[in-house]
Motif scaffolding. Structure first.
Motif, PDB file in Angstrom:
ATOM      1  N   SER A   1       0.876  -1.245   0.353  1.00 39.99           N
ATOM      2  CA  SER A   1      -0.525  -0.007  -0.228  1.00 39.99           C
ATOM      3  C   SER A   1       0.813   1.253   0.465  1.00 39.99           C
ATOM      4  O   SER A   1       2.319   1.186   0.821  1.00 39.99           O
ATOM      5  CB  SER A   1      -0.637  -0.164   0.738  1.00 39.99           C
ATOM      6  N   LEU A   2       0.565   1.845  -0.892  1.00 34.85           N
ATOM      7  CA  LEU A   2       1.598   3.125  -0.507  1.00 34.85           C
ATOM      8  C   LEU A   2       0.453   4.441  -1.358  1.00 34.85           C
ATOM      9  O   LEU A   2      -0.501   4.722  -1.251  1.00 34.85           O
ATOM     10  CB  LEU A   2       2.360   2.935  -2.077  1.00 34.85           C
ATOM     11  N   THR A   3       1.173   5.689  -0.780  1.00 35.79           N
ATOM     12  CA  THR A   3       0.265   6.729  -0.490  1.00 35.79           C
ATOM     13  C   THR A   3       0.778   8.054  -1.312  1.00 35.79           C
ATOM     14  O   THR A   3       2.633   8.293  -0.960  1.00 35.79           O
ATOM     15  CB  THR A   3      -0.182   7.420   1.103  1.00 35.79           C
ATOM     16  N   SER A   4       0.708   8.493  -1.886  1.00 34.80           N
ATOM     17  CA  SER A   4       0.208  10.030  -2.619  1.00 34.80           C
ATOM     18  C   SER A   4      -0.151  10.869  -3.245  1.00 34.80           C
ATOM     19  O   SER A   4      -1.044  10.660  -3.606  1.00 34.80           O
ATOM     20  CB  SER A   4       1.418   9.325  -3.605  1.00 34.80           C
ATOM     21  N   GLU A   5      -0.389  12.243  -2.632  1.00 33.61           N
ATOM     22  CA  GLU A   5      -1.229  13.008  -2.852  1.00 33.61           C
ATOM     23  C   GLU A   5      -2.460  12.969  -2.581  1.00 33.61           C
ATOM     24  O   GLU A   5      -2.932  13.162  -2.799  1.00 33.61           O
ATOM     25  CB  GLU A   5      -1.257  13.588  -4.602  1.00 33.61           C
ATOM     26  N   GLY A   6      -2.627  12.182  -0.719  1.00 40.71           N
ATOM     27  CA  GLY A   6      -3.461  11.565  -0.312  1.00 40.71           C
ATOM     28  C   GLY A   6      -5.069  10.765  -0.575  1.00 40.71           C
ATOM     29  O   GLY A   6      -5.295  10.211  -0.114  1.00 40.71           O
ATOM     30  N   GLN A   7      -3.987   9.969  -2.013  1.00 39.85           N
ATOM     31  CA  GLN A   7      -4.748   9.315  -2.340  1.00 39.85           C
ATOM     32  C   GLN A   7      -3.871   7.712  -1.736  1.00 39.85           C
ATOM     33  O   GLN A   7      -2.612   7.819  -1.818  1.00 39.85           O
ATOM     34  CB  GLN A   7      -4.407   8.776  -3.834  1.00 39.85           C
TER      35      GLN A   7
ATOM     36  N   VAL B   1       6.884   1.627  -9.139  1.00 46.06           N
ATOM     37  CA  VAL B   1       5.686   2.460  -8.851  1.00 46.06           C
ATOM     38  C   VAL B   1       6.359   3.518  -7.997  1.00 46.06           C
ATOM     39  O   VAL B   1       7.263   4.662  -8.086  1.00 46.06           O
ATOM     40  CB  VAL B   1       5.300   2.474  -7.149  1.00 46.06           C
ATOM     41  N   GLY B   2       5.107   4.896  -7.669  1.00 45.42           N
ATOM     42  CA  GLY B   2       6.176   6.003  -7.743  1.00 45.42           C
ATOM     43  C   GLY B   2       6.465   7.371  -8.747  1.00 45.42           C
ATOM     44  O   GLY B   2       6.266   7.168 -10.061  1.00 45.42           O
TER      45      GLY B   2
ATOM     46  N   GLY C   1       5.066  12.879 -11.533  1.00 46.00           N
ATOM     47  CA  GLY C   1       4.803  12.700 -10.375  1.00 46.00           C
ATOM     48  C   GLY C   1       5.359  12.663  -9.279  1.00 46.00           C
ATOM     49  O   GLY C   1       6.607  13.289  -8.802  1.00 46.00           O
ATOM     50  N   ASN C   2       4.399  13.092  -8.010  1.00 46.45           N
ATOM     51  CA  ASN C   2       4.631  12.599  -6.955  1.00 46.45           C
ATOM     52  C   ASN C   2       5.521  11.642  -6.228  1.00 46.45           C
ATOM     53  O   ASN C   2       4.493  10.662  -6.439  1.00 46.45           O
ATOM     54  CB  ASN C   2       3.670  13.307  -6.401  1.00 46.45           C
ATOM     55  N   PRO C   3       6.882  11.798  -5.763  1.00 40.48           N
ATOM     56  CA  PRO C   3       7.264  10.607  -4.632  1.00 40.48           C
ATOM     57  C   PRO C   3       5.735   9.911  -3.519  1.00 40.48           C
ATOM     58  O   PRO C   3       5.082  10.062  -3.471  1.00 40.48           O
ATOM     59  CB  PRO C   3       8.076  10.995  -3.248  1.00 40.48           C
ATOM     60  N   ALA C   4       6.379   8.586  -3.705  1.00 38.81           N
ATOM     61  CA  ALA C   4       5.149   7.561  -2.868  1.00 38.81           C
ATOM     62  C   ALA C   4       5.718   7.301  -2.143  1.00 38.81           C
ATOM     63  O   ALA C   4       7.486   7.021  -1.500  1.00 38.81           O
ATOM     64  CB  ALA C   4       4.311   6.548  -3.958  1.00 38.81           C
TER      65      ALA C   4
END
Length: 171
Positions: free
Chosen positions: A131-137, A151-152, A159-162
């Protein structure tokens, strides 16, 4: 059986102290032991599944290991690479690479953690769910046995870092 125990004495010696046990001659009824509620002398061991030495790992290696069942453990990459998490954080002691060992007989496990700037996850002989999060997702990613999943920012350089927040293993 009552007649066999009548008057029996057993001595046990440990080399340091001796203990004598006298077995009663008649049958007895055992009354349940009661302890008053709120007795502060009694305490219970409750497993919180906190990762041992987590504060030092955060300080020394820059990742937060939160909770787990003890079947996924941070490891030295020279020893085992059951799960490898690569990051683009090359200025830490691990040069961006974190390895985890899978333990136990069932080869299943879970670990909540916080590894920033993840770019790929590699699995050994295990099916890994991450499970990874990025930008609140939050995103769920499956990593097949003996494979790497990008990923990320590894998957999208603009994109933003995960942040890896959970690892699960299914034998």
């Amino acid at each position: 059986m009552r007649s066999l125990l009548r008057g029996t004495r057993v001595a046990v010696s440990t080399g340091v102290a001796s203990v004598a046990l006298v077995v009663g001659a008649t049958t007895s009824t055992a009354a349940p032991s009661t302890v008053p509620a709120g007795n502060p002398a009694l305490s219970y061991a409750v497993e919180g599944f906190e990762y041992p030495n987590a504060a030092n790992i955060l300080k020394e290696r820059g990742i937060a290991l939160r909770k787990g069942d003890g079947h996924i453990l941070l490891s030295d990459c020279a020893v085992t690479q059951d799960i490898v998490v690569n990051t683009n954080n090359l200025d830490n002691v691990d040069r961006g690479k974190y390895c985890f060992k899978v333990t136990g007989t069932g080869k299943t496990g879970q670990l909540t953690l916080e590894v920033p700037k993840v770019i790929s996850i590699t699995a050994g002989n295990y099916l890994v769910q991450a499970s990874l999060t990025s930008e609140g997702q939050t995103t769920e990613v499956g990593v097949p046995k003996y494979d790497t999943t990008v990923v990320g920012q590894g998957a999208n350089p603009t994109g933003n870092p995960a942040v890896l927040v959970k690892l699960r293993v299914k034998g």
